[in-house]
Scaffold this active site. Structure first.
Site, PDB file in Angstrom:
ATOM      1  CG  ASP A   1      -2.119   0.875   1.074  1.00  0.00           C
ATOM      2  OD1 ASP A   1      -2.357   1.367  -0.046  1.00  0.00           O
ATOM      3  OD2 ASP A   1      -2.823   1.101   2.080  1.00  0.00           O
TER       4      ASP A   1
ATOM      5  CG  ASN B   1      -7.542  -2.149  -6.187  1.00  0.00           C
ATOM      6  OD1 ASN B   1      -6.600  -2.918  -6.014  1.00  0.00           O
ATOM      7  ND2 ASN B   1      -7.867  -1.240  -5.271  1.00  0.00           N
TER       8      ASN B   1
END
Ligand code: FPP
Length: 261
Positions: free
Chosen positions: A38, A86
């Site tokens: 991340d 996503n």
């Protein structure tokens, strides 16, 4: 041969105190490390760059960490490259990521193969483009018999989605009479998971400060240790990876039991 991480500058700095690999007990390595990579976007913002530049930088980090894990003898490395959620990102970013995956497979395939890496993809492959699916199949086939690190890339992956697919597959077998309902147990579920063939996940690392699982390896992380860092993924180094492993080796893992001397 891949250059051992001792060769890079950061490692030299660390080795001024205790050499990097010497801080690790090779007998007690986590067998399977999973990483939520991340902070690519935040890293790019911090550099005054477009978010996509963060993903490009993230690929370089991934290459370094895969080499490190492989050199150390870790059995499996799983990375979260693209979640089922996503797709909600702007079209241009999704498009860029898909191109990046294709480029990565194109450029890195031969070297990974030479290094005995066994690549495997987790997730709903039919959601990817036909050409990317073909690359995935080709990569998996090419490295099928390799005996080195198992490198799982989660792409169009969601832990809940995976469990729904597992339930559907087992239900189908039960309806067909291939398995009696009473025989469905944890081992049967494990055999249907995308990670089938990988050892249990021992350690989950998440970069960039957030402390959540974000639908990653929900079943597999049942007894995993967690390690979080504020570092954004593009800045994550082999030294910090080693720090996570050292910390893992100091944990008292009881798996619900008691450790009585
Ligand atoms: C999370 O950062 C990262 C991703 C959603 C993509 C991860 C992809 C890579 C590291 C590219 C390489 C992968 C392969 C397999 C070639 P973010 O964009 O959510 O960052 P932010 O939270 O700071 O916005």
């Amino acid at each position: 041969m891949w250059k051992k991480i001792f060769g890079n500058k950061g490692a030299e700095k660390a080795s001024a105190q205790v050499p990097l690999f010497d801080r690790i007990d090779k007998e007690r390595l986590p067998r399977h490390v999973a990483i939520i990579m991340d902070g690519n976007g935040r890293w790019a913002k911090g550099q005054g760059l477009m978010r996509t530049a963060g993903h490009t930088a993230g690929v370089k980090t991934l290459k370094r960490i895969l080499k490190t894990a492989s050199d150390m003898g870790i059995e499996a490395l799983t990375v979260y490259a693209f979640s089922t959620e996503n797709w909600k990102r702007p079209h241009a970013e999704v498009d860029f990521l898909m191109k990046l995956f294709a480029e990565y497979l194109d450029k890195e395939l031969m070297e990974m193969n030479e290094e005995n890496v066994r690549i495997h993809f987790l997730g709903r492959m039919e959601g990817l483009s036909e050409s990317l699916q073909a690359q995935v199949r080709n990569a998996e086939e090419l490295m099928r018999d390799n005996t080195g690190i198992r490198f799982n890339i989660a792409a169009n992956y969601g832990g809940q989605d995976e469990l729904v697919r597992v339930m559907q597959a087992i239900a189908r077998e039960a309806v067909d009479g291939a398995i009696p309902v009473e025989r469905i147990d944890e081992a049967v579920v494990e055999r249907h998971l995308d990670t089938c063939g990988s050892p249990p996940v021992d350690l989950v690392i998440r970069t960039s400060g957030d402390m959540r699982l974000s639908n990653f390896l929900l079943w597999q992380a049942a007894y995993a240790e967690f390690w979080f860092t504020e570092t954004n993924w593009p800045d994550f180094t082999p030294e910090e990876f080693v720090e996570a492993l050292v910390d893992f080796q100091n944990r008292d893992r009881r798996f619900g039991g008691l450790n009585i001397e």
